[in-house]
Design a protein around this motif. Sequence first.
Motif, short mmCIF file in Angstrom:
data_model
loop_
_atom_site.label_atom_id
_atom_site.label_comp_id
_atom_site.label_asym_id
_atom_site.label_seq_id
_atom_site.Cartn_x
_atom_site.Cartn_y
_atom_site.Cartn_z
N GLU A 280 49.23 31.39 46.29
CA GLU A 280 48.04 32.09 47.08
C GLU A 280 47.19 33.19 46.39
OE1 GLU A 280 49.25 33.50 50.96
OE2 GLU A 280 50.08 31.40 51.75
N SER A 281 45.92 33.27 46.54
CA SER A 281 45.18 34.44 46.06
C SER A 281 45.20 35.54 47.06
CB SER A 281 43.87 34.07 45.57
OG SER A 281 43.78 33.00 44.70
N LEU A 282 44.86 36.80 46.77
CA LEU A 282 44.81 37.83 47.57
C LEU A 282 43.11 38.19 47.75
CD1 LEU A 282 47.81 39.93 46.43
CD2 LEU A 282 47.65 38.41 48.31
N THR A 283 42.80 38.76 48.95
CA THR A 283 41.35 39.14 49.04
C THR A 283 41.61 40.62 49.65
OG1 THR A 283 41.36 38.12 51.19
CG2 THR A 283 40.59 37.01 49.24
N ARG A 284 42.68 41.20 50.05
CA ARG A 284 42.79 42.40 50.85
C ARG A 284 42.41 43.74 49.85
NH1 ARG A 284 47.44 44.69 49.26
NH2 ARG A 284 49.06 43.25 48.81
N GLY A 285 41.89 44.78 50.25
CA GLY A 285 41.78 46.11 49.28
C GLY A 285 40.83 45.77 48.18
N ILE A 286 40.36 44.86 47.81
CA ILE A 286 38.98 44.78 47.09
C ILE A 286 38.18 45.87 47.28
CG2 ILE A 286 37.30 43.49 45.94
CD1 ILE A 286 39.09 41.04 46.10
N ASN B 137 43.00 38.39 40.69
CA ASN B 137 42.19 37.41 41.12
C ASN B 137 41.58 36.73 39.88
OD1 ASN B 137 42.85 36.97 43.82
ND2 ASN B 137 41.66 38.56 44.68
N SER B 138 41.06 37.58 39.04
CA SER B 138 40.11 36.90 38.06
C SER B 138 41.42 36.14 36.97
CB SER B 138 39.49 37.98 37.36
OG SER B 138 40.41 38.77 36.52
N PHE B 139 42.69 36.78 36.89
CA PHE B 139 43.44 35.89 35.88
C PHE B 139 43.77 34.39 36.86
CE2 PHE B 139 45.90 39.87 34.51
CZ PHE B 139 44.74 40.06 33.55
N ARG B 140 43.88 34.47 37.91
CA ARG B 140 44.21 33.32 38.88
C ARG B 140 43.01 32.26 38.75
NH1 ARG B 140 48.07 30.05 40.71
NH2 ARG B 140 47.98 29.39 42.94
N GLU B 141 41.70 32.71 38.82
CA GLU B 141 40.77 31.92 38.87
C GLU B 141 40.11 31.56 37.46
OE1 GLU B 141 38.09 34.43 41.19
OE2 GLU B 141 39.22 34.22 43.08
N SER B 142 40.65 31.99 36.36
CA SER B 142 40.25 31.67 35.01
C SER B 142 40.67 30.14 34.96
CB SER B 142 40.99 32.56 34.00
OG SER B 142 42.46 32.46 34.08
N ARG B 143 39.86 29.51 34.05
CA ARG B 143 40.08 27.98 34.01
C ARG B 143 41.41 27.68 33.37
NH1 ARG B 143 35.41 26.24 29.51
NH2 ARG B 143 36.39 27.11 27.62
N ALA B 144 41.89 26.53 33.52
CA ALA B 144 43.17 26.02 33.16
C ALA B 144 43.29 25.99 31.48
CB ALA B 144 43.41 24.88 33.77
N ILE B 145 44.25 26.14 30.90
CA ILE B 145 44.56 25.91 29.47
C ILE B 145 44.37 24.71 29.41
CG2 ILE B 145 46.25 26.32 27.71
CD1 ILE B 145 45.04 28.80 28.34
N LYS B 146 43.84 24.32 28.12
CA LYS B 146 43.56 23.07 27.49
C LYS B 146 44.91 23.06 26.44
CE LYS B 146 39.69 20.91 26.85
NZ LYS B 146 38.37 20.69 26.26
N ARG B 147 45.82 22.23 26.70
CA ARG B 147 47.02 22.07 25.69
C ARG B 147 46.49 21.11 24.52
NH1 ARG B 147 50.02 19.17 28.67
NH2 ARG B 147 51.51 18.97 26.73
#
Length: 436
Positions: free
Chosen positions: A429-435, A278-288
């Motif tokens: 989608e992001s996941l929240t289960r099992g945290i 989730n932290s990978f997913r929520e990290s800010r987008a790359i500025k090309r």
Amino acid sequence: MNPQRSGSISGPLGLPPEPEPADSTHSGADDLMQTAQALFLLMAMATWAKHKKILREALALQSVLATLVRDDGLKNKPLSEDASWEEWIRAETIKRTKFIVFCFFNLHCIVYNIPSLILSSELKMTLPCSAAEFKAPTAAKWREVRKRVPPEPDFQIAFHRLFSRGARNTTGWNSSLGNYALIHALIQHIFFVRQITRCRCDGDGDLSPDDVSALEQALRNWQLGWKRNPESSLDPMDPNGPVAFNSTALLRLAYIRLNIDIGPGRALDTRDPIQIANSFRESRAIKRTPKLVRAVLHSAHALSIPVKIGIRLVARTQTFVWSIQHSLCSLECAFLLSKWLEALSLPHPEPEVSDDERRICSLVKTMLDETEFAVRSDLPLESPVTLKQLSASVLRVWARIFKGAQTWAIVDVIGTSLNIYADMLETGESLTRGIH
């Protein structure tokens, strides 16, 4: 029995007591550094363990270890010309211990975003000697090797020399462990420059062109110094040891950190694959940017090596040839390449996709075609669907490697996290289960 030796663990926190001023046998200082070496080994083993509680204990040892090293001093006194082999061994071993502690603290910074407790500006020692000199089996062999190698430069002089634009000031070579310490110092420098940049109110958080130019020069000079060292090798089984090979992974990581702001953390300290994904997913987008292309190319080349050798073979044998530095660098490469492909998959990407970027996309697709994670070939390469599939497939290749035979438990956790992140990209989608 020497009463001071027998009571060497009776001090505060179980540490050696202060040596008496009249002590001329170095016994107190020896106890201090032996304790530091033991604590370092405990910290190193616990740092990459699977359980969060053990990691907390490893990080808690940092302050005690830093205090021990500082108490002994971050300066080394020059030995006399007629110093014996035994005296030299003792001095060199202590010096190498301090440099290795500095480097390991920096690994904590890389992985857990914890500022190092020892700064490169504090190191007032000469760089470690060559591997041949340190491994000399006899005093005669040691003296023979010392005649052939140049004296070790002071760390501060060698570090500042990396930022020089005059080739005349960058000649010569450093030992493998010396180069390893210097690349860690450059990564630490990048870390603190980024911390300062994030606090500026008049900018967007990007490094200034002057900062980038200076650090690029330093990294190029470091590469030249690495190549000049006759003990440098890309073979992890080299007789001189794997330190030079491990340093190349850190160079790749330095280029990535220079060109992209990884952010304050990736939840690796949680040891929870879903939280990490989730932290990978929520990290800010790359500025090309054009500058980022070089770092992306480094990441693509990192992927090409296991693909050429064979993913399954690398997964089975990585424990014998890869250090933790290579695993951490591979994670950065996987993260950057995936995020960059994700940025390209956006509708009407800004700026327009360049020719260099198209070539890298084609290179990545060609590499993945040789694996079980090949993407569909009935869609154009630049279609959002294809680019998202490429992004997920890059993660799955690295996940397969990380999930193979390995020494450190954290590597297995990273592999699971990358697979979950790839699932998120494919489902949106992001996941929240099992945290937990």
